[in-house]
Design a protein around this motif. Structure first.
Motif, PDB file in Angstrom:
ATOM      1  N   LEU A 242       0.793  -1.113  -0.069  1.00  0.00           N
ATOM      2  CA  LEU A 242       0.108  -0.040  -0.153  1.00  0.00           C
ATOM      3  C   LEU A 242       0.753   1.274   0.164  1.00  0.00           C
ATOM      4  CD1 LEU A 242      -2.941  -0.794   2.391  1.00  0.00           C
ATOM      5  CD2 LEU A 242      -2.960  -0.683  -0.229  1.00  0.00           C
ATOM      6  N   VAL A 243       2.200   1.176   0.522  1.00  0.00           N
ATOM      7  CA  VAL A 243       2.871   2.427   0.788  1.00  0.00           C
ATOM      8  C   VAL A 243       3.272   2.651  -0.682  1.00  0.00           C
ATOM      9  CG1 VAL A 243       5.211   3.158   1.235  1.00  0.00           C
ATOM     10  CG2 VAL A 243       3.609   1.861   2.901  1.00  0.00           C
ATOM     11  N   MET A 244       3.745   1.661  -1.559  1.00  0.00           N
ATOM     12  CA  MET A 244       4.183   1.675  -2.855  1.00  0.00           C
ATOM     13  C   MET A 244       2.866   2.200  -3.944  1.00  0.00           C
ATOM     14  SD  MET A 244       4.777  -0.893  -5.685  1.00  0.00           S
ATOM     15  CE  MET A 244       3.151  -1.600  -5.317  1.00  0.00           C
ATOM     16  N   ILE A 245       1.665   1.649  -3.721  1.00  0.00           N
ATOM     17  CA  ILE A 245       0.769   1.923  -4.496  1.00  0.00           C
ATOM     18  C   ILE A 245       0.340   3.598  -4.185  1.00  0.00           C
ATOM     19  CG2 ILE A 245      -1.958   1.875  -4.609  1.00  0.00           C
ATOM     20  CD1 ILE A 245      -1.361  -1.236  -4.102  1.00  0.00           C
ATOM     21  N   GLY A 246       0.473   3.973  -2.767  1.00  0.00           N
ATOM     22  CA  GLY A 246       0.524   5.405  -2.591  1.00  0.00           C
ATOM     23  C   GLY A 246       1.419   6.138  -3.385  1.00  0.00           C
ATOM     24  N   ALA A 247       2.510   6.020  -3.230  1.00  0.00           N
ATOM     25  CA  ALA A 247       3.511   6.640  -3.814  1.00  0.00           C
ATOM     26  C   ALA A 247       3.233   6.891  -5.412  1.00  0.00           C
ATOM     27  CB  ALA A 247       4.712   6.191  -3.457  1.00  0.00           C
ATOM     28  N   VAL A 248       2.940   5.614  -6.018  1.00  0.00           N
ATOM     29  CA  VAL A 248       2.671   5.817  -7.537  1.00  0.00           C
ATOM     30  C   VAL A 248       1.484   6.562  -7.819  1.00  0.00           C
ATOM     31  CG1 VAL A 248       1.875   4.323  -9.279  1.00  0.00           C
ATOM     32  CG2 VAL A 248       3.700   3.616  -7.695  1.00  0.00           C
ATOM     33  N   LEU A 249       0.319   6.337  -7.166  1.00  0.00           N
ATOM     34  CA  LEU A 249      -0.830   7.056  -7.127  1.00  0.00           C
ATOM     35  C   LEU A 249      -0.541   8.794  -7.082  1.00  0.00           C
ATOM     36  CD1 LEU A 249      -3.946   5.420  -5.471  1.00  0.00           C
ATOM     37  CD2 LEU A 249      -3.004   5.255  -7.878  1.00  0.00           C
ATOM     38  N   MET A 250       0.219   9.128  -6.200  1.00  0.00           N
ATOM     39  CA  MET A 250       0.467  10.488  -5.760  1.00  0.00           C
ATOM     40  C   MET A 250       1.190  11.025  -7.078  1.00  0.00           C
ATOM     41  SD  MET A 250       1.344  10.121  -2.005  1.00  0.00           S
ATOM     42  CE  MET A 250       0.157   9.198  -0.861  1.00  0.00           C
ATOM     43  N   THR A 251       2.231  10.129  -7.654  1.00  0.00           N
ATOM     44  CA  THR A 251       3.090  10.687  -8.738  1.00  0.00           C
ATOM     45  C   THR A 251       2.095  10.975  -9.920  1.00  0.00           C
ATOM     46  OG1 THR A 251       4.687   9.222  -7.861  1.00  0.00           O
ATOM     47  CG2 THR A 251       4.962  10.133 -10.083  1.00  0.00           C
ATOM     48  N   PHE A 252       1.252   9.880  -9.984  1.00  0.00           N
ATOM     49  CA  PHE A 252       0.190  10.196 -11.356  1.00  0.00           C
ATOM     50  C   PHE A 252      -0.727  11.358 -11.103  1.00  0.00           C
ATOM     51  CE2 PHE A 252       1.639   5.936 -12.669  1.00  0.00           C
ATOM     52  CZ  PHE A 252       1.496   6.080 -14.067  1.00  0.00           C
ATOM     53  N   LEU A 253      -1.197  11.428  -9.941  1.00  0.00           N
ATOM     54  CA  LEU A 253      -2.009  12.551  -9.463  1.00  0.00           C
ATOM     55  C   LEU A 253      -1.664  13.891  -9.765  1.00  0.00           C
ATOM     56  CD1 LEU A 253      -4.787  13.175  -8.501  1.00  0.00           C
ATOM     57  CD2 LEU A 253      -3.667  13.208  -6.145  1.00  0.00           C
ATOM     58  N   GLY A 254      -0.110  13.962  -9.353  1.00  0.00           N
ATOM     59  CA  GLY A 254       0.544  15.376  -9.353  1.00  0.00           C
ATOM     60  C   GLY A 254       0.939  15.661 -10.980  1.00  0.00           C
ATOM     61  N   GLY A 255       1.531  14.542 -11.640  1.00  0.00           N
ATOM     62  CA  GLY A 255       2.112  14.550 -12.785  1.00  0.00           C
ATOM     63  C   GLY A 255       3.119  13.832 -13.037  1.00  0.00           C
ATOM     64  N   ARG A 256       3.049  12.794 -13.630  1.00  0.00           N
ATOM     65  CA  ARG A 256       4.278  11.925 -14.067  1.00  0.00           C
ATOM     66  C   ARG A 256       5.290  12.772 -14.810  1.00  0.00           C
ATOM     67  NH1 ARG A 256       5.155   6.890 -17.066  1.00  0.00           N
ATOM     68  NH2 ARG A 256       3.753   7.256 -18.538  1.00  0.00           N
ATOM     69  N   ILE A 305      -2.155  16.976 -12.016  1.00  0.00           N
ATOM     70  CA  ILE A 305      -2.426  18.342 -11.749  1.00  0.00           C
ATOM     71  C   ILE A 305      -1.481  19.456 -12.398  1.00  0.00           C
ATOM     72  CG2 ILE A 305      -2.560  19.912  -9.842  1.00  0.00           C
ATOM     73  CD1 ILE A 305      -3.276  17.664  -7.770  1.00  0.00           C
ATOM     74  N   ILE A 306      -0.036  19.099 -12.341  1.00  0.00           N
ATOM     75  CA  ILE A 306       0.868  20.202 -12.858  1.00  0.00           C
ATOM     76  C   ILE A 306       0.776  20.136 -14.394  1.00  0.00           C
ATOM     77  CG2 ILE A 306       3.493  20.530 -13.227  1.00  0.00           C
ATOM     78  CD1 ILE A 306       2.542  21.100 -10.497  1.00  0.00           C
ATOM     79  N   PRO A 307       0.785  19.071 -15.202  1.00  0.00           N
ATOM     80  CA  PRO A 307       0.668  18.994 -16.598  1.00  0.00           C
ATOM     81  C   PRO A 307      -0.770  19.677 -17.144  1.00  0.00           C
ATOM     82  CG  PRO A 307       1.237  16.893 -15.793  1.00  0.00           C
ATOM     83  CD  PRO A 307       0.707  17.589 -14.714  1.00  0.00           C
ATOM     84  N   SER A 308      -2.003  19.583 -16.352  1.00  0.00           N
ATOM     85  CA  SER A 308      -3.270  19.997 -16.775  1.00  0.00           C
ATOM     86  C   SER A 308      -3.209  21.574 -16.538  1.00  0.00           C
ATOM     87  CB  SER A 308      -4.362  19.207 -15.841  1.00  0.00           C
ATOM     88  OG  SER A 308      -4.343  18.054 -16.093  1.00  0.00           O
ATOM     89  N   ILE A 309      -2.716  22.143 -15.509  1.00  0.00           N
ATOM     90  CA  ILE A 309      -2.547  23.445 -15.175  1.00  0.00           C
ATOM     91  C   ILE A 309      -1.703  23.987 -16.035  1.00  0.00           C
ATOM     92  CG2 ILE A 309      -1.463  25.190 -13.481  1.00  0.00           C
ATOM     93  CD1 ILE A 309      -2.760  23.174 -11.344  1.00  0.00           C
ATOM     94  N   ARG A 310      -0.500  23.378 -16.512  1.00  0.00           N
ATOM     95  CA  ARG A 310       0.434  23.967 -17.613  1.00  0.00           C
ATOM     96  C   ARG A 310      -0.059  24.074 -18.861  1.00  0.00           C
ATOM     97  NH1 ARG A 310       5.660  20.567 -17.465  1.00  0.00           N
ATOM     98  NH2 ARG A 310       5.992  21.383 -15.436  1.00  0.00           N
ATOM     99  N   ASP A 311      -1.016  23.021 -19.380  1.00  0.00           N
ATOM    100  CA  ASP A 311      -1.841  22.844 -20.666  1.00  0.00           C
ATOM    101  C   ASP A 311      -2.887  24.379 -20.471  1.00  0.00           C
ATOM    102  OD1 ASP A 311      -0.252  20.774 -21.349  1.00  0.00           O
ATOM    103  OD2 ASP A 311      -1.889  19.481 -21.277  1.00  0.00           O
ATOM    104  N   GLY A 312      -3.543  24.259 -19.513  1.00  0.00           N
ATOM    105  CA  GLY A 312      -4.585  25.547 -19.351  1.00  0.00           C
ATOM    106  C   GLY A 312      -3.921  26.618 -19.459  1.00  0.00           C
ATOM    107  N   VAL A 313      -2.619  26.816 -19.002  1.00  0.00           N
ATOM    108  CA  VAL A 313      -1.961  28.296 -18.858  1.00  0.00           C
ATOM    109  C   VAL A 313      -1.641  28.522 -20.445  1.00  0.00           C
ATOM    110  CG1 VAL A 313       0.065  29.676 -18.189  1.00  0.00           C
ATOM    111  CG2 VAL A 313      -1.170  28.103 -16.497  1.00  0.00           C
ATOM    112  N   VAL A 314      -1.066  27.342 -21.170  1.00  0.00           N
ATOM    113  CA  VAL A 314      -0.550  27.460 -22.417  1.00  0.00           C
ATOM    114  C   VAL A 314      -1.919  27.937 -23.326  1.00  0.00           C
ATOM    115  CG1 VAL A 314       0.325  26.374 -24.478  1.00  0.00           C
ATOM    116  CG2 VAL A 314       1.405  26.204 -22.199  1.00  0.00           C
TER     117      VAL A 314
END
Lengths: 331, 242
Positions: A242-256, A305-314
């Motif tokens: 679950l620790v690993m799944i958490g870290a992977v989910l957080m990365t995908f959520l924030g922006g791989r 989150i980060i790529p989506s925000i970046r795309d929105g700004v562009v």
């Protein structure tokens, strides 16, 4: 580094340092430690998987190896207490990272889902080793680490908090350096197309191993701090999928593949998870809530989150430019 | 013919258990354009893969500028001045045009030199200059191919291997690519060209070689091969050029 990048980094460091000084309730600092632990794990996972495109599901095996390595070092080499164990962490990280290289070399002969499965098996191998190497790990009885008495009761959590913050910053600095170096270009080209990268003369195996070593180095140190903080580790807790799944989910959520994405993912998900655990923990409904947070964000911001925000700004800038151009043409 | 820049002697190579090249002999004169033609499966692209180190020769020898380079890795061959522009789109589509260009100088350890060469290429190619910060995947097929060739020039190569550079391009883009091949050759670089459009390829080549089932069946000057009725009938899809 750009001015904005410096500001972002400076704000993160300032907020990170100030947090336990402003909010010194133990439970809040504890959530801070947990958040930073996941942030460090997510950033280091991203360092390898985000930059190379090789999805590893075995990161927590090295988290566990780091935890056990520090515990075993305590037991057999008497590294003292207080701050001393923190100084041993780079050695623990480096040893675990070097020990992982032969395994990585074999695993990296596979790709895509096969690589993910091969690395997933590492997790279970390390867990079984922790159960069965009684003389080193005490098996399911677990391994006790000495409680640091010098930290005092009131501020017991703070050294661990700052150690985790230091590891997050180290992982971010490594990623920042990579993204601005030749190594970064090499890793990104491998992620896009390994054969094309080979055709340009990139030694792909060596490059992937460098990224692997760095991600294991940070991960094992995080495991070491975690073990020292808990003062008791056992196989299920230190090699917890679950620790690993958490870290992977957080990365995908924030922006791989982004610098700040994994940190943002951890800052969103860990407090949300802890909040729901406190309020819904008894009914296990918190797991549903946790999944719902993740699904909502992915539905609204599918690339993270980060790529989506970046795309929105562009897109907004382009729209403004188009409007500006049309207005000039009309004049 | 003077001492050839590149010589392949009895090269055997292939994939899995099958051999595609079955004892191929070929020599390239320094500073010339040579066009390889032949039917599908004759081994044209395989020759380029062997020369760039992406595929190992099972037998035979590759000699480049007097040195045996048969067993060298792609990185070592790039260091010797052999650059391969692959058949497929070989830019990294999510990376910027500029980063793709920098990747072309990857084997050079002097980063300042890489930067100087990239600047010089940007100076030469308007496309690179104007679209440097855009993702390479956003360029058209012809533009991508131009950037691929520009990237190949980052190493100031002695030999450029071009695998079907005009495949899938419109006539205008094809013309631009052939023009660029001519320019690159005029700078003194040797070009080995594999071209689907065999007539166009042979028309710009000093020499041509016809491959059939992994061996060189026929060699000659490009213009001679274009006029050879056997070549025209078998490989150019009709009568010889007038």
């Amino acid at each position: 580094m750009t001015r904005n990048g410096l500001l972002r980094g400076g704000a993160f460091v300032a907020a990170g340092i100030a947090f336990p000084l402003l909010f010194n309730a133990a439970w809040l600092v504890n959530i801070g430690i947990l958040t930073l632990m996941y942030a460090a794990l997510a950033v280091s996972w991203n360092l390898f998987s985000g930059f190379t495109g090789y999805i590893t599901l075995g990161q927590v095996a090295f988290f566990g190896l780091g935890a056990y390595s520090l515990g075993i070092t305590f037991e057999h080499f008497g590294i003292g207490s207080g701050y001393n164990p923190f100084y041993v962490l780079p050695i623990v990280g480096a040893c675990v990272a070097f020990a992982s290289l032969p395994v990585a070399w074999i695993a990296l002969r596979t790709r895509a889902m096969t690589f993910a499965i091969v690395t997933l098996t590492l997790l279970f191998i390390v867990q079984q080793l922790a159960f069965n190497l009684h003389s080193l790990t005490h098996g399911s009885s677990g391994l006790m680490l000495p409680t640091p008495t010098t930290f005092g009761v009131d501020n017991y959590d703070r050294p661990f908090y700052y150690a985790m913050l230091g590891l997050v910053l180290l992982a971010l600095l490594i990623c920042w350096g990579i993204l601005r170096s030749k190594l970064g270009l090499m890793l990104l080209s491998i992620r896009e197309d390994e054969e094309k990268a080979r055709g340009l003369g990139i030694r792909v195996t060596g490059t992937k191993l460098v990224a692997w070593w760095l991600h294991v180095f940070v991960t094992a140190m995080v495991g070491g701090v975690w073990a020292y903080y808990l003062t008791f580790i056992y196989p299920e807790s230190s090699v917890d999928p679950l620790v690993m799944i958490g870290a992977v989910l957080m990365t995908f959520l924030g922006g791989r593949g982004t610098l700040w994405g994994p940190v943002v993912g951890a800052l969103v998900l860990v407090p949300a998870q802890q909040y729901m655990l406190i309020h819904l923990g008894g009914s296990q409904l918190y797991l549903v809530g946790y999944a719902a947070v993740f699904m909502v964000v992915l539905l609204v911001l599918p690339r993270g989150i980060i790529p989506s925000i970046r795309d929105g700004v562009v897109r907004t800038r382009e729209r403004q430019r188009t409007r500006g151009g049309a207005a000039k043409a009309a004049v | 013919m003077a001492e050839p820049l590149l010589q392949l002697d009895g090269v055997v190579a292939g994939y899995g258990r099958g051999d595609i090249l079955r004892g191929l002999d070929l020599a390239l004169e320094d500073g010339t354009v040579t066009c390889l033609v032949g039917p599908n499966g004759a081994g044209k692209s395989t020759v380029l893969k062997v020369l760039s180190g992406l595929l190992s020769a099972r037998q035979g020898r590759v000699v480049f500028a007097g040195d045996d380079v048969t067993r060298l890795s792609p990185a070592q061959l790039l260091g010797r001045g052999i650059v391969h522009v692959a058949q497929d789109r070989s830019l990294f589509p999510l990376m910027t045009v500029w980063d793709n260009l920098l990747m072309g100088g990857h084997v050079l350890s002097d980063r300042a030199l890489v930067r100087r060469r990239a600047d010089a290429i940007a100076e030469r190619f308007e496309l690179v200059r104007e679209r440097r910060d855009e993702r390479a995947g956003e360029l058209s097929g012809g533009q991508q191919k131009l950037v691929e060739i520009a990237r190949a020039l980052m190493l100031e190569p002695k030999l450029i291997l071009l695998d079907e550079p005009t495949m899938g391009l419109d006539p205008k883009a094809r013309h631009l690519i052939f023009e660029l091949v001519g320019e690159v050759n005029e700078e003194g670089r040797t070009v080995l060209l594999v071209e689907q459009n065999a007539r166009a390829g042979l028309a710009i080549a000093h020499h041509g070689a016809v491959l059939d089932t992994g061996r060189v069946a026929l060699t000659g000057r490009g213009s001679e091969l274009l006029e050879d009725p056997r070549v025209a009938e078998l490989y150019l899809g009709g009568a010889a050029a007038a």
